[in-house]
Write an enzyme that holds these catalytic residues in place. Structure first.
Site, PDB file in Angstrom:
ATOM      1  N   SER A 139       0.749  -1.554  -0.088  1.00 35.41           N
ATOM      2  CA  SER A 139      -0.049  -0.164  -0.007  1.00 35.41           C
ATOM      3  C   SER A 139       0.844   1.344   0.006  1.00 35.41           C
ATOM      4  CB  SER A 139      -0.849  -0.094   1.117  1.00 35.41           C
ATOM      5  OG  SER A 139      -2.119  -0.744   1.156  1.00 35.41           O
ATOM      6  N   LYS A 162       0.058   3.714  -2.770  1.00 36.09           N
ATOM      7  CA  LYS A 162      -0.768   5.016  -2.623  1.00 36.09           C
ATOM      8  C   LYS A 162      -0.407   6.236  -2.655  1.00 36.09           C
ATOM      9  CE  LYS A 162      -4.357   1.529  -0.930  1.00 36.09           C
ATOM     10  NZ  LYS A 162      -4.229   0.355  -0.076  1.00 36.09           N
ATOM     11  N   SER A 175      -6.619   3.654   3.978  1.00 29.72           N
ATOM     12  CA  SER A 175      -5.751   2.898   2.924  1.00 29.72           C
ATOM     13  C   SER A 175      -6.575   2.133   1.917  1.00 29.72           C
ATOM     14  CB  SER A 175      -4.897   1.998   3.817  1.00 29.72           C
ATOM     15  OG  SER A 175      -3.745   1.572   2.623  1.00 29.72           O
TER      16      SER A 175
END
Length: 381
Positions: free
Chosen positions: A62, A65, A122
């Site tokens: 993640s 991102k 997230s």
């Protein structure tokens, strides 16, 4: 063409600051870090303070991102999106696996909420919804992500999606992630405070920020967590203390607790044993250099950005700065044009090199002036 080098004075306060320091410049070894790789940098100077396997290929999970956010912030800046714009949630976005902000495909979502869902929660569904709004499809958006990475200098990064879900061609390095994180803080400071939000509620569901350091250290104000079974537990953390900002990247730890503990070790190491004095202010002349065939014979030069150096505590008074320019410099000269470089060193070791730029433009001079300068150059005067 000849190169001229001049030793330029650093701020007088540096030597006074050094005398006032009780520290002796001692820097202990980097603490043991239980992770696959790590990277620690000073935000203002850009210097690397500690690293292990910073260029080995890793799975970002993640942490991906951060690039999705960077392109979203860029779209806002270019007015291709607005914070109050409502976006339709596609079936592809709604069905995303992994962490989500729980979007409803029947209810359009506001860009401002999607950004918070992407950063704080997230949310993979938020990432895909933003990606499709910006690029038309997640596939095209991933291509934009890779192109933007190359533009930022992330030479060892490839993206295949907006979320960080595993893909053999979706990879980066700890060094590249530090470059990306630094770019967000530098290029979009108005959005950076979102990374310090501790929880966010959407669709009657409140989710906490997974960055444990936000709750434990008042100096930490970001930045992003990541986890997959194959990547392990990753964390990019940023801490601001006493006018300094230090950023750490830790990847491949064994747990959520471990990534917080290991990141805290690195941040405290960098903040405790180093200092980052400001050497020169942006836009302030540090020297005047000769210009030939111009309407003006002298040109003030300096820096487009503030110049800092990171050194062991108590050693700032020993810094040395040399400014080199290539002569002759021929008009016209544009404002911001690079006309030399500054080399900052400590005890003979080069710490950084910064471009020296023209602080104003110089137009071509008249015919007689240009002719006279041509004669001087030919005679070597």
């Amino acid at each position: 063409m000849k190169k001229t080098t001049t030793t330029v004075l650093l701020a007088a306060a540096l030597s006074l600051s050094a005398l006032a320091q009780a520290a002796t410049g001692f820097v202990p070894p980097v603490p043991e870090i239980a992770g696959k790789a790590y990277f620690v940098t000073d935000f203002y100077s850009g210097q690397v303070l500690a690293a292990r396997d910073p260029d080995s290929r890793i799975e970002p999970a993640s942490l991906t991102k951060l690039m999705t956010a960077y392109l979203t912030f860029k779209a806002l800046k270019e007015k291709r999106l607005t914070l109050d714009q409502m976006l339709t949630v596609s079936q592809h976005g709604w069905k995303q696996e992994g962490s989500r902000m729980f979007l409803d495909p029947k209810v359009p979502a506001k860009v401002d909420d999607l950004i918070k869902g992407m950063i704080v929660q997230s949310g993979n569904d938020a990432c895909v919804t933003l990606a499709e709004a910006i690029a038309g499809s997640e596939e095209v958006f991933a291509q934009m992500m890779t192109a933007e990475a190359k533009r930022l200098g992330m030479s060892a990064t490839s993206f295949r999606n907006a979320t960080g879900l595993p893909d053999p061609q979706h990879y980066t390095t700890a060094r590249d992630l530090a470059t990306l994180s630094t770019s967000i803080i530098r290029d979009f400071p108005q959005y950076y405070p979102i990374y310090s939000i501790k929880s966010f509620a959407y669709n009657n569901i409140t989710q906490p920020n997974r960055n444990l350091l936000l709750y434990r250290d008042p100096n930490v104000d970001g930045m992003k967590t990541g986890h997959t079974d194959s990547a392990g537990y990753n964390l990019i953390a940023s801490s601001k203390r006493d006018g300094r900002r230090v950023l750490s990247v830790v990847v491949g730890t064994a747990s959520e607790e471990a990534r917080a503990v290991e990141s805290s070790k690195l941040l405290n190491y960098a903040l405790q044993f180093f200092e980052t004095p400001k050497l020169y202010a942006a836009g302030k002349a540090v020297k005047e250099i000769a210009v030939y065939k111009g309407a003006s014979k002298q040109l003030p030069v300096g820096f487009a950005r503030d110049v800092y150096a990171t050194v062991p505590r108590g050693q700032s008074g020993h810094l040395k700065a040399e400014l080199s320019t290539v002569q002759p410099l021929i008009a016209p000269v544009k404002p911001g044009q690079q006309v030399g470089k500054l080399t900052v060193s400590l005890d003979g070791k080069v710490l950084s090199e910064k471009p020296v730029v023209a602080l104003q433009g110089v137009e071509e001079g008249g015919f007689i002036s240009r002719l006279w300068d041509s004669i001087k150059l030919w005679l070597g005067w």
